[in-house]
Design a protein around this motif. Structure first.
Motif, PDB file in Angstrom:
ATOM      1  N   VAL A 181       0.837  -1.202   0.000  1.00 30.97           N
ATOM      2  CA  VAL A 181       0.000   0.000   0.000  1.00 30.97           C
ATOM      3  C   VAL A 181       0.869   1.248   0.000  1.00 30.97           C
ATOM      4  O   VAL A 181       1.703   1.422   0.893  1.00 30.97           O
ATOM      5  N   GLY A 182       0.672   2.102  -0.986  1.00 28.89           N
ATOM      6  CA  GLY A 182       1.401   3.370  -1.009  1.00 28.89           C
ATOM      7  C   GLY A 182       1.461   3.944  -2.401  1.00 28.89           C
ATOM      8  O   GLY A 182       1.030   3.321  -3.377  1.00 28.89           O
ATOM      9  N   GLN A 217      -3.933   3.074  -2.645  1.00 25.98           N
ATOM     10  CA  GLN A 217      -3.388   3.810  -1.506  1.00 25.98           C
ATOM     11  C   GLN A 217      -4.334   4.884  -0.982  1.00 25.98           C
ATOM     12  O   GLN A 217      -4.231   5.304   0.173  1.00 25.98           O
ATOM     13  N   VAL A 232       4.037  -1.011   3.548  1.00 21.42           N
ATOM     14  CA  VAL A 232       3.358   0.263   3.324  1.00 21.42           C
ATOM     15  C   VAL A 232       4.384   1.365   3.112  1.00 21.42           C
ATOM     16  O   VAL A 232       5.562   1.213   3.443  1.00 21.42           O
ATOM     17  N   GLU A 249       1.012   7.475   7.337  1.00 23.14           N
ATOM     18  CA  GLU A 249      -0.417   7.514   7.024  1.00 23.14           C
ATOM     19  C   GLU A 249      -0.971   6.107   6.808  1.00 23.14           C
ATOM     20  O   GLU A 249      -2.033   5.753   7.332  1.00 23.14           O
ATOM     21  N   GLN A 250      -0.244   5.305   6.036  1.00 26.98           N
ATOM     22  CA  GLN A 250      -0.726   3.949   5.749  1.00 26.98           C
ATOM     23  C   GLN A 250      -0.577   3.037   6.972  1.00 26.98           C
ATOM     24  O   GLN A 250      -1.402   2.150   7.197  1.00 26.98           O
ATOM     25  N   LYS A 276      -3.589   3.522   9.110  1.00 26.53           N
ATOM     26  CA  LYS A 276      -4.764   2.809   8.582  1.00 26.53           C
ATOM     27  C   LYS A 276      -4.727   1.343   9.008  1.00 26.53           C
ATOM     28  O   LYS A 276      -5.742   0.765   9.399  1.00 26.53           O
ATOM     29  N   TYR A 314       7.310  -0.636   6.930  1.00 22.19           N
ATOM     30  CA  TYR A 314       7.121   0.705   6.350  1.00 22.19           C
ATOM     31  C   TYR A 314       8.413   1.200   5.691  1.00 22.19           C
ATOM     32  O   TYR A 314       9.522   0.898   6.135  1.00 22.19           O
TER      33      TYR A 314
END
Length: 653
Positions: A72-73, A98, A119, A123-124, A127, A143
């Motif tokens: 995700v990103g 994302q 991620v 921010e991700q 989530k 991350y």
């Protein structure tokens, strides 16, 4: 489901392709990323070393063959590297959109049984922390960007660079481990799982093999003669099949450079700096670029304005023919040369497309007028056609054989057929292996002879070029029996810079009506130049002057439809301008910005009824979802207007 395939050179998985480039072009640029205003570059050798470190780090954390790794990103080199790292171990990357809120991601994470997720940033991570309790299988969150993560001390959170260091130690202690894992990889292994956009229901995980995506990538590379010297700007969602084909699969096959912009806000600046040789975007992006050009021209001086429109008329007349190498008169050729000097060249430069050898659009049908505009100013824009289930690879347009109203002939290795009901059927090595854990859906995706059912309605012309009419489920008939294809009309409307989105209705009805979303940038600029004050989208959309502006666009489309034998009965009779923009966060659009027609029809039923009941206005109150998750309501008394229609030019029998 797809035909068996093995690459003759043995490079039949993505990890093998990556290692191949690291050997034959170790110092050539593989990836770039703009960070804090500076472009950082990784060579193929450096990418291979980092992928190796990431893969061994994942293995140290317990990642195993068959595991799914969610990603995700925004487009980031380390996230692309993570894809290959998972594939090295026989795992499957599962990219997510994302910009989706945590609740939307929850379904995919649960459905895919995700244990590991990579991620981009804080921010991700936030989530994931919000929904982690509902994803019991999720064990590790890795991350890329450490900014803002200093005080996060959960043991399941890992800095990607720390995972790399862990992997380097693992690799030193077990030097043969990763090479053995890569050797175990088979061309028929699932290489990626991409979820459908969910226009008609819950998204489905489409399992595509290495063989399928490599076959699709090689076909595209062959048709457009791509090589390792090229550049592409990778800015569209990694979860979209188009990005996976162009920014991952074709880059791995051809060896060209992937360039990741600093952020979504800097894409146009970064596009001009990189000057890619290869560019792709859905029609929405090309519509927005054209809108921005037209807004600038509206603000230009009289001389510049007249010069622009004079040379655009020249381009419309002969530009596409010159691009295709067709015969053009000497006078037109000179005028076009002059136009290229004064208008087209500077315009391509402003758009960041001065070096583009081929530009592609897909994801939704593009209007012929919009398509012709770009080709007329010397941009080799082509349409390609495909679905998530076909690796976005069914039809390609070869140079010199471009038709504005078709998506081209079948791509290399692909077979096309039109069913008796008009549905487009395809076969080839690029077909999905299965829908994840959905055997019934997998069985229903193809007919008894193995033809994949695309769900699109279309026909083949005399040259074997495919013309798409609309989604088969959306094509209907008016009450008089005439064909109704809403997407066809909507694309004509969206060519106008003032119209951002259009949704047409008419199936089983006596006439066609439409919802319109104005483009607040274009219409706002138009209003300001006329001294029309407004407080926001809802206020601007309700202005009587704006209604007259949009009505003129609709009437222009009606005039064109009147001379179209197939669609003449589909002229728009009534319309309204919605009080809010259709939004993915409100479930009205998919994340790829396709209209969810059934949802919109149900949500705004009171407005549709008002259009057909002859009302002059209708009050509506709508719930909206804000970016921070809060909900609110927006209401308005919407005006409904009639539109002038034109006599139908019937051909003599």
């Amino acid at each position: 489901m797809q035909a068996k395939y093995a690459a003759p050179d043995g490079q039949h998985t993505f990890p093998r392709l990556m290692m191949h480039h690291a050997v034959v072009r170790p110092q050539a640029p593989a990836m770039r990323e703009k960070d804090l205003g500076i472009w950082q570059t990784w060579s193929w050798a450096e990418v291979a070393e980092r992928v190796r470190a990431l893969a061994c780090g994942l293995a140290e954390l317990g990642f195993r063959r068959g595991d799914n790794l969610a990603i995700v990103g925004d487009n980031r080199p380390h996230l692309y590297m993570m894809m290959t790292a998972a594939q090295c171990l026989g795992g499957v990357p599962v990219p997510l959109y994302q910009d989706a809120v945590a609740e939307e991601m929850l379904f995919v994470l649960q459905d895919a049984g995700v244990r590991f997720i990579a991620v981009e940033d804080q921010e991700q991570v936030d989530k994931m922390l919000e929904i982690k309790a509902q994803v019991p299988m999720l064990e590790h969150i890795i991350y890329d960007d450490p900014r803002g993560m200093r005080h996060y001390n959960q043991p399941f959170l890992h800095d990607m660079h720390a995972v790399m260091e862990m992997g380097r130690i693992h690799d030193r202690n077990h030097p043969d481990f990763l090479d053995h894992e890569i050797e175990r990889g088979h061309f028929d292994d699932v290489s990626v799982m991409l979820y459908t956009s969910g226009t008609t229901g819950k998204p489905k995980g489409v399992c595509q093999t290495h063989a399928a995506f490599i076959a699709a990538a090689r076909g595209g590379v062959e048709v457009d003669r791509m090589n390792a010297e090229g550049d592409i700007l990778s800015y569209l969602p990694m979860a979209w099949v188009g990005d996976h084909l162009f920014s991952f699969a074709q880059a791995m096959v051809a060896g060209f450079t992937i360039n990741c912009p600093e952020s979504g806000d800097t894409v146009m600046t970064d596009l001009r700096e990189i000057g890619p040789t290869y560019y792709f975007a859905p029609p929405r992006v090309f519509e927005s670029l054209l809108t921005s050009v037209m807004i600038r021209m509206e603000d230009a001086g009289k001389l510049k304005y007249k010069m622009f429109h004079h040379f655009m008329d020249v381009a419309k007349r002969c530009g596409a023919d010159i691009l295709d190498g067709k015969a053009v008169s000497g006078g037109d050729r000179f005028q076009y040369w002059l136009g290229n000097l004064l208008v087209y060249g500077p315009l391509r430069n402003v758009l960041g497309m001065s070096r583009v050898k081929v530009a592609y659009t897909a994801g939704a049908a593009i209007g012929p007028d919009l398509f012709k505009f770009y080709r007329s100013i010397g941009i080799n824009l082509k349409q390609f056609y495909g679905q998530t289930e076909t690796c976005a690879y069914v039809c390609l347009q070869p140079d010199g054989k471009i038709k504005f109203d078709s998506v081209g002939p079948a791509a290399p290795g692909v077979q096309l057929k039109i069913a008796d009901n008009g549905e487009v059927l395809v076969k080839g090595p690029m077909l999905l292996k299965e829908y994840y854990k959905r055997p019934e859906d997998t069985a229903g995706a193809c007919d008894a002879e193995g033809w994949f059912l695309t769900g699109d309605a279309g026909f083949l012309d005399e040259d074997g070029h495919l013309k798409i009419i609309d989604r088969a489920k959306d094509v209907g008939k008016l009450s008089n029996g005439a064909m109704f294809a809403p997407n066809y009309i909507e694309n004509k409307l969206k060519f106008f810079q003032h119209i951002k989105e259009a949704v047409c209705f008419g199936s089983e009805r006596e006439m066609v009506t439409a919802f319109i979303n104005i483009d607040v940038g274009a219409v706002g600029n138009w209003a300001e130049r006329r001294g029309i004050a407004y407080s926001g989208y809802t206020d601007l959309a309700a202005k009587s002057e704006v209604y007259e502006l949009i009505k003129s666009c609709l009437e222009e489309v009606n005039a064109a439809l009147a001379s179209d034998a197939m669609m003449a009965d589909s002229q728009v009779h009534r319309f309204l301008i919605l009080h809010k923009e259709l939004d993915p966060d409100d479930d009205e659009l998919t994340r790829t910005r396709k209209v969810r027609r059934n949802f919109v029809s149900e949500k705004y039923k009171v407005l549709i009824d008002a259009l057909y009941d002859g009302k002059a206005s209708q009050f509506i109150e709508t719930e909206v979802k804000f970016e921070d998750g809060r909900r609110g309501k927006v209401s308005a008394d919407l005006r409904i207007d009639d539109v002038k229609t034109f006599p139908i030019a019937r051909k003599a029998a």
